[in-house]
Design an enzyme around this catalytic site. Structure first.
Site, PDB file in Angstrom:
ATOM      1  N   GLN A 224      -5.688  11.871  -8.059  1.00 27.97           N
ATOM      2  CA  GLN A 224      -6.347  12.624  -6.974  1.00 27.97           C
ATOM      3  C   GLN A 224      -7.871  12.528  -7.053  1.00 27.97           C
ATOM      4  O   GLN A 224      -8.562  12.977  -6.137  1.00 27.97           O
ATOM      5  CB  GLN A 224      -5.939  14.104  -7.038  1.00 27.97           C
ATOM      6  CG  GLN A 224      -4.493  14.379  -6.673  1.00 27.97           C
ATOM      7  CD  GLN A 224      -4.184  14.173  -5.189  1.00 27.97           C
ATOM      8  OE1 GLN A 224      -5.071  14.225  -4.336  1.00 27.97           O
ATOM      9  NE2 GLN A 224      -2.931  13.911  -4.873  1.00 27.97           N
TER      10      GLN A 224
ATOM     11  N   GLY B  82       0.643   5.392  -8.594  1.00 29.63           N
ATOM     12  CA  GLY B  82       0.317   6.356  -9.635  1.00 29.63           C
ATOM     13  C   GLY B  82       1.511   6.692 -10.523  1.00 29.63           C
ATOM     14  O   GLY B  82       1.372   6.850 -11.735  1.00 29.63           O
ATOM     15  N   THR B  83       2.683   6.801  -9.932  1.00 30.29           N
ATOM     16  CA  THR B  83       3.874   7.164 -10.710  1.00 30.29           C
ATOM     17  C   THR B  83       4.133   6.122 -11.792  1.00 30.29           C
ATOM     18  O   THR B  83       4.374   6.454 -12.957  1.00 30.29           O
ATOM     19  CB  THR B  83       5.102   7.269  -9.765  1.00 30.29           C
ATOM     20  OG1 THR B  83       4.828   8.276  -8.791  1.00 30.29           O
ATOM     21  CG2 THR B  83       6.365   7.617 -10.526  1.00 30.29           C
TER      22      THR B  83
ATOM     23  N   HIS C  11      -3.294   4.438  -2.349  1.00 30.82           N
ATOM     24  CA  HIS C  11      -3.063   5.103  -1.054  1.00 30.82           C
ATOM     25  C   HIS C  11      -3.673   6.495  -0.983  1.00 30.82           C
ATOM     26  O   HIS C  11      -3.649   7.134   0.079  1.00 30.82           O
ATOM     27  CB  HIS C  11      -1.567   5.123  -0.700  1.00 30.82           C
ATOM     28  CG  HIS C  11      -0.723   6.069  -1.489  1.00 30.82           C
ATOM     29  ND1 HIS C  11      -0.300   7.265  -0.980  1.00 30.82           N
ATOM     30  CD2 HIS C  11      -0.212   5.994  -2.735  1.00 30.82           C
ATOM     31  CE1 HIS C  11       0.450   7.886  -1.885  1.00 30.82           C
ATOM     32  NE2 HIS C  11       0.516   7.136  -2.963  1.00 30.82           N
TER      33      HIS C  11
ATOM     34  N   THR D  47       6.139 -10.269  -9.935  1.00 29.97           N
ATOM     35  CA  THR D  47       5.091 -10.846  -9.090  1.00 29.97           C
ATOM     36  C   THR D  47       4.257  -9.726  -8.489  1.00 29.97           C
ATOM     37  O   THR D  47       4.795  -8.758  -7.946  1.00 29.97           O
ATOM     38  CB  THR D  47       5.732 -11.695  -7.973  1.00 29.97           C
ATOM     39  OG1 THR D  47       6.539 -12.686  -8.592  1.00 29.97           O
ATOM     40  CG2 THR D  47       4.671 -12.354  -7.099  1.00 29.97           C
TER      41      THR D  47
ATOM     42  N   CYS E  80       5.389  15.718  -3.294  1.00 28.97           N
ATOM     43  CA  CYS E  80       6.632  15.285  -3.927  1.00 28.97           C
ATOM     44  C   CYS E  80       7.609  16.433  -4.093  1.00 28.97           C
ATOM     45  O   CYS E  80       8.780  16.220  -4.324  1.00 28.97           O
ATOM     46  CB  CYS E  80       6.330  14.634  -5.270  1.00 28.97           C
ATOM     47  SG  CYS E  80       5.035  13.426  -5.121  1.00 28.97           S
TER      48      CYS E  80
HETATM   49  C1  LIG Z   1      -1.784  13.712  -9.524  1.00 27.35           C
HETATM   50  C2  LIG Z   1      -0.788  12.698  -9.049  1.00 27.35           C
HETATM   51  N1  LIG Z   1      -0.245  11.861  -9.931  1.00 27.35           N
HETATM   52  C3  LIG Z   1       0.637  10.922  -9.561  1.00 27.35           C
HETATM   53  C4  LIG Z   1       1.016  10.789  -8.253  1.00 27.35           C
HETATM   54  C5  LIG Z   1       1.983   9.716  -7.862  1.00 27.35           C
HETATM   55  O1  LIG Z   1       1.282   8.661  -7.230  1.00 27.35           O
HETATM   56  P1  LIG Z   1       2.029   7.616  -6.297  1.00 27.35           P
HETATM   57  O2  LIG Z   1       2.405   8.332  -5.057  1.00 27.35           O
HETATM   58  O3  LIG Z   1       1.020   6.538  -6.061  1.00 27.35           O
HETATM   59  O4  LIG Z   1       3.202   7.115  -7.069  1.00 27.35           O
HETATM   60  C6  LIG Z   1       0.496  11.655  -7.288  1.00 27.35           C
HETATM   61  C7  LIG Z   1       0.947  11.605  -5.880  1.00 27.35           C
HETATM   62  O5  LIG Z   1       0.894  12.554  -5.147  1.00 27.35           O
HETATM   63  C8  LIG Z   1      -0.452  12.630  -7.700  1.00 27.35           C
HETATM   64  O6  LIG Z   1      -1.001  13.479  -6.825  1.00 27.35           O
END
Ligand SMILES: Cc1ncc(COP(=O)(O)O)c(C=O)c1O
Length: 379
Positions: free
Chosen positions: A179, A71-72, A201, A237, A329
């Site tokens: 989420q 997600g990041t 995940h 890759t 986080c």
């Molecule tokens: C709303 C939201 N965006 C982005 C992320 C980041 O995702 P990832 O852990 O897959 O990098 C999270 C992770 O907790 C999240 O809750």
């Protein structure tokens, strides 16, 4: 007794996913870009996963799915991919309750002269669509609003916000749906979004693969240079085992979405009722009705600065129960939650938030036991 109630941080991979990952590691580990049969097999696996993810969010074709590491990275690609189209700084709108992947990306742009509007939220963490309408400017190039807030569970009116953006500006609309995807039905066409981030995940796949949906015709610049994989938008890759796992988790989520989301919603409401009636020190944070189906979040109404959300997390952990203080986080620090501050809670209150997030294995008994232990800790 061990009870895991932190699915918003990460989820345990499904058995089917683990089996598939094993199979790929043993037999299907080729590089999808290679021309020989190992590569061809890998490419078939990759494209199947692309379609599975596209199906889950009702995207027209697999081509609109760009695989990322999670997600990041998807959020970063959305922000920097759009803004790199411009040689001069322009204007961006986000909410004041974004995940740090968006907030910190936009803060970086701010240091380079970009103008950023952060929409305020109400006490429940919702933005006011009128505020978005009034904040759009001729030079607004991107609006990015989180779909389901990780810390307080509030869901934003994304369809309305995307419509306002389209009707009143030329800006692109992105939503961080990390989420939400896999837990609620998501249809990118009905939502009217140009870009959407998701992460495997969070819905029973493994860590290491996510995706950015990019609507056909939307122009993005890559944020890293290399071999031009993923339609030249994400060189490197592909992490095939994690991507195949994401594909399978997407198909399985789709099959179970309706019944599981209903089951979780009922359990969530049961938890909220139980906590607010039995633990007088705790009250709900976020929106009770516009809420992620697997998410409960609470704040401790107690003046002692000794009792923080992190303290409750540690005490529950000693009893074998895993929850979280604020978003995963941020839980390494005891700073006040920026999300709770944005909702109008004081600094003192904003270190007292906890999050209890449910998953496909959670039972009523797990919640009863957890609340019983919580009561003992608080008393
Ligand atoms: C709303 C939201 N965006 C982005 C992320 C980041 O995702 P990832 O852990 O897959 O990098 C999270 C992770 O907790 C999240 O809750």
């Amino acid at each position: 007794m061990q009870i895991y109630l932190d699915s918003s941080a990460t989820t345990a991979p499904r058995f089917e996913v683990i089996e598939l990952v094993n199979k790929i590691l043993v037999e299907g580990w080729g590089n999808p870009s290679s021309l020989h049969s190992w590569g061809e097999r890998a490419a078939i696996t990759l494209e199947k996963a692309r379609w599975q993810v596209a199906d889950l969010i009702n995207a027209d074709d697999g081509e609109s799915i760009i695989f990322t590491s999670g997600g990041t990275e998807a959020d970063n690609l959305a922000i920097f991919g759009v803004t790199s189209n411009y040689s001069e700084p322009q204007h961006i709108i986000i909410s004041s309750v974004e995940h740090s992947a968006i907030e910190n990306s936009v803060a970086t742009l701010e240091t380079k002269g970009w103008q950023v509007t952060r929409l305020t939220v109400n006490r429940e963490g919702r933005v006011n669509p009128e505020d978005l309408k009034n904040s759009l400017q001729p030079n607004t190039v991107l609006v990015s609003i989180i779909y389901g807030q990780s810390e307080i569970g509030t869901i934003q009116p994304i369809e309305t916000l995307a419509k306002i953006t389209k009707n009143h500006s030329q800006a692109l609309f992105h939503t961080d749906a990390v989420q939400v995807v896999g837990h609620l039905s998501v249809d990118v066409s009905a939502l009217g979004v140009d870009l959407l981030s998701l992460s495997g995940h969070k819905f029973y796949s493994i860590q290491g693969a996510g995706a950015l949906y990019v609507k056909k015709g939307v122009n993005l610049q890559p944020i890293q240079q290399g071999g031009g994989q993923e339609h030249r938008l994400r060189s490197g890759t592909q992490a095939l085992p994690a991507i195949a796992a994401l594909g399978l988790a997407s198909s399985l989520a789709q099959q179970e979405l309706e019944s599981e989301s209903l089951r979780l919603r009922e359990l969530r409401d049961y938890l909220i009722e139980l906590i607010t009636s039995e633990c007088s020190y705790l009250s709900l944070t976020g929106d009770k009705y516009h809420r992620l189906p697997h998410h409960g979040s609470f704040i401790l109404n107690h003046s002692s600065s000794q009792i923080t959300g992190r303290k409750i997390v540690r005490d529950l952990s000693l009893a074998g129960i895993a929850i979280s203080a604020g978003s995963a986080c941020n839980s390494g620090t005891s700073l006040p939650s920026k999300v709770l501050l944005a909702m109008g809670y004081s600094e003192q209150e904003s270190i007292k938030g906890i999050r209890i997030s449910l998953d496909r294995t959670t039972t009523k008994e797990d919640l009863q036991w957890t609340v019983m232990v919580l009561r003992q800790i608080l008393s």
